[in-house]
Design a protein around this motif. Structure first.
Motif, PDB file in Angstrom:
ATOM      1  N   LEU A   1      28.332  46.286  48.608  1.00 46.86           N
ATOM      2  CA  LEU A   1      28.710  45.874  47.253  1.00 46.86           C
ATOM      3  C   LEU A   1      27.719  46.361  46.202  1.00 46.86           C
ATOM      4  O   LEU A   1      28.096  46.688  45.070  1.00 46.86           O
ATOM      5  CB  LEU A   1      28.840  44.352  47.194  1.00 46.86           C
ATOM      6  N   ASP A   2      26.429  46.413  46.562  1.00 46.49           N
ATOM      7  CA  ASP A   2      25.410  46.832  45.586  1.00 46.49           C
ATOM      8  C   ASP A   2      25.555  48.298  45.188  1.00 46.49           C
ATOM      9  O   ASP A   2      25.027  48.715  44.146  1.00 46.49           O
ATOM     10  CB  ASP A   2      24.003  46.603  46.165  1.00 46.49           C
ATOM     11  N   ALA A   3      26.248  49.075  46.008  1.00 47.48           N
ATOM     12  CA  ALA A   3      26.402  50.508  45.720  1.00 47.48           C
ATOM     13  C   ALA A   3      27.622  50.791  44.842  1.00 47.48           C
ATOM     14  O   ALA A   3      27.858  51.945  44.466  1.00 47.48           O
ATOM     15  CB  ALA A   3      26.506  51.290  47.022  1.00 47.48           C
ATOM     16  N   LEU A   4      28.380  49.753  44.520  1.00 51.07           N
ATOM     17  CA  LEU A   4      29.611  49.940  43.751  1.00 51.07           C
ATOM     18  C   LEU A   4      29.359  49.846  42.255  1.00 51.07           C
ATOM     19  O   LEU A   4      28.372  49.266  41.802  1.00 51.07           O
ATOM     20  CB  LEU A   4      30.641  48.874  44.154  1.00 51.07           C
ATOM     21  N   SER A   5      30.266  50.396  41.499  1.00 49.06           N
ATOM     22  CA  SER A   5      30.225  50.204  40.051  1.00 49.06           C
ATOM     23  C   SER A   5      30.608  48.755  39.754  1.00 49.06           C
ATOM     24  O   SER A   5      31.157  48.052  40.610  1.00 49.06           O
ATOM     25  CB  SER A   5      31.200  51.156  39.359  1.00 49.06           C
ATOM     26  N   THR A   6      30.312  48.319  38.562  1.00 44.78           N
ATOM     27  CA  THR A   6      30.643  46.939  38.180  1.00 44.78           C
ATOM     28  C   THR A   6      32.140  46.686  38.315  1.00 44.78           C
ATOM     29  O   THR A   6      32.561  45.648  38.823  1.00 44.78           O
ATOM     30  CB  THR A   6      30.211  46.667  36.728  1.00 44.78           C
ATOM     31  N   ASP A   7      32.938  47.663  37.877  1.00 46.96           N
ATOM     32  CA  ASP A   7      34.392  47.507  37.947  1.00 46.96           C
ATOM     33  C   ASP A   7      34.872  47.443  39.398  1.00 46.96           C
ATOM     34  O   ASP A   7      35.709  46.598  39.746  1.00 46.96           O
ATOM     35  CB  ASP A   7      35.078  48.668  37.232  1.00 46.96           C
ATOM     36  N   GLU A   8      34.323  48.299  40.266  1.00 48.80           N
ATOM     37  CA  GLU A   8      34.725  48.292  41.675  1.00 48.80           C
ATOM     38  C   GLU A   8      34.352  46.968  42.341  1.00 48.80           C
ATOM     39  O   GLU A   8      35.145  46.407  43.100  1.00 48.80           O
ATOM     40  CB  GLU A   8      34.060  49.456  42.414  1.00 48.80           C
ATOM     41  N   ARG A   9      33.160  46.492  42.060  1.00 50.99           N
ATOM     42  CA  ARG A   9      32.727  45.232  42.663  1.00 50.99           C
ATOM     43  C   ARG A   9      33.624  44.085  42.224  1.00 50.99           C
ATOM     44  O   ARG A   9      34.003  43.227  43.023  1.00 50.99           O
ATOM     45  CB  ARG A   9      31.271  44.932  42.319  1.00 50.99           C
ATOM     46  N   GLU A  10      33.964  44.061  40.946  1.00 52.10           N
ATOM     47  CA  GLU A  10      34.848  43.004  40.449  1.00 52.10           C
ATOM     48  C   GLU A  10      36.210  43.069  41.131  1.00 52.10           C
ATOM     49  O   GLU A  10      36.798  42.028  41.454  1.00 52.10           O
ATOM     50  CB  GLU A  10      35.005  43.136  38.928  1.00 52.10           C
ATOM     51  N   GLN A  11      36.721  44.277  41.358  1.00 51.01           N
ATOM     52  CA  GLN A  11      38.020  44.416  42.019  1.00 51.01           C
ATOM     53  C   GLN A  11      37.970  43.940  43.470  1.00 51.01           C
ATOM     54  O   GLN A  11      38.895  43.283  43.952  1.00 51.01           O
ATOM     55  CB  GLN A  11      38.479  45.883  41.955  1.00 51.01           C
ATOM     56  N   ILE A  12      36.871  44.270  44.163  1.00 52.68           N
ATOM     57  CA  ILE A  12      36.720  43.816  45.549  1.00 52.68           C
ATOM     58  C   ILE A  12      36.581  42.300  45.591  1.00 52.68           C
ATOM     59  O   ILE A  12      37.232  41.612  46.401  1.00 52.68           O
ATOM     60  CB  ILE A  12      35.492  44.470  46.213  1.00 52.68           C
TER      61      ILE A  12
END
Length: 256
Positions: A219-230
């Motif tokens: 999760l730390d490697a994701l963009s803010t938008d990607e993390r929110e979607q996950i």
């Protein structure tokens, strides 16, 4: 007249046998857990039957019945010795599905012994919830999988792939598709070095230790938008893992 009586008796016995052997009497959507002392044990046919005395908070004794596989099926499923050695006076914890018509009667799913040993008695399709049954049918007959759930692109980043699955919002069909493609994997979420597999029950955690059966998203490697979607798809991920781990346990490779 005699022929009619014989035929009637034969028919009655057939109906009785069918009812006796029927596993449709058990509610596969409900699990009950009891702990008690074995008061009688019979490892035999047509079912192995164990009577278990459960002591209530008020000191009263409730008599429960555990019904499970006969010796042949128990041997085939790998827990014959566990049933054979279960004897009068043993303390045992049982997890099972309740009989819809007979009170305090369970179809066995798990045995938990005082020393910490757990025996998983794998269930069959007859007591699967409808969602797992639906997924199972599609997985075993890929031609029935709806075409609007296409094969995943293995070249895509994992997060992008899972976000696409969340947007599809059909974890059953997606599991079937991934299994048919030979890529069915539990979804792990790595949050700062701590990996969790939402939806996987404690007794099925062994599957999360198999590298050929997991994908892990950092999760730390994701963009803010990607993390929110996950994270907004947490319910989807848990449902996906719950169905896949249960189905795998029951049909592919047990945690026993």
């Amino acid at each position: 007249m005699l022929r009619f009586v014989v035929m009637s008796i034969a028919l009655a016995l057939a109906i009785e046998a069918g009812a006796h052997h029927s596993v449709l009497n058990y509610d596969g959507k409900v699990e009950i857990k009891i702990t008690g002392t074995v008061s009688s044990a019979r490892f035999g046919y047509p079912h192995s039957i164990y009577r278990i005395d459960v002591t209530g908070e008020d000191g009263s004794i409730e008599k429960w019945t555990l019904s499970t596989e006969d010796p042949r099926d128990a041997e085939r499923l790998g827990f014959a010795d566990a049933l054979k050695n279960l004897k009068r006076g043993d303390t045992i914890t049982v997890v099972g599905w309740p009989d819809k018509f007979r009170p305090r009667t369970l179809r066995g799913h798990q045995l938990h012994y005082p020393d910490g040993t757990t025996v998983m008695m794998r269930r069959g399709n007859y007591i699967w919830p409808k969602d797992i049954l639906r997924m199972d049918r599609m997985a075993l007959k890929p031609e029935t999988i709806p075409t609007d759930i296409p094969s995943s692109d293995p070249a895509m980043p994992l997060a992008t792939t899972v976000i696409g699955w969340i947007e599809e919002d059909d974890h059953l069909t997606r599991i079937a598709r991934e299994f048919a493609d030979g890529r069915a994997r539990l979804i792990g979420l790595d949050d700062g070095g701590t990996v969790e597999f939402p939806g996987v029950e404690t007794l099925l955690q062994c599957h999360t230790q198999r590298p050929d059966f997991t994908i892990v998203i950092a999760l730390d490697a994701l963009s803010t938008d990607e993390r929110e979607q996950i994270e907004s798809g947490a319910d989807y991920v848990a449902a996906f893992n719950r169905v896949l781990s249960r189905w795998w346990e029951q049909e592919q490779s047990s945690c026993e």
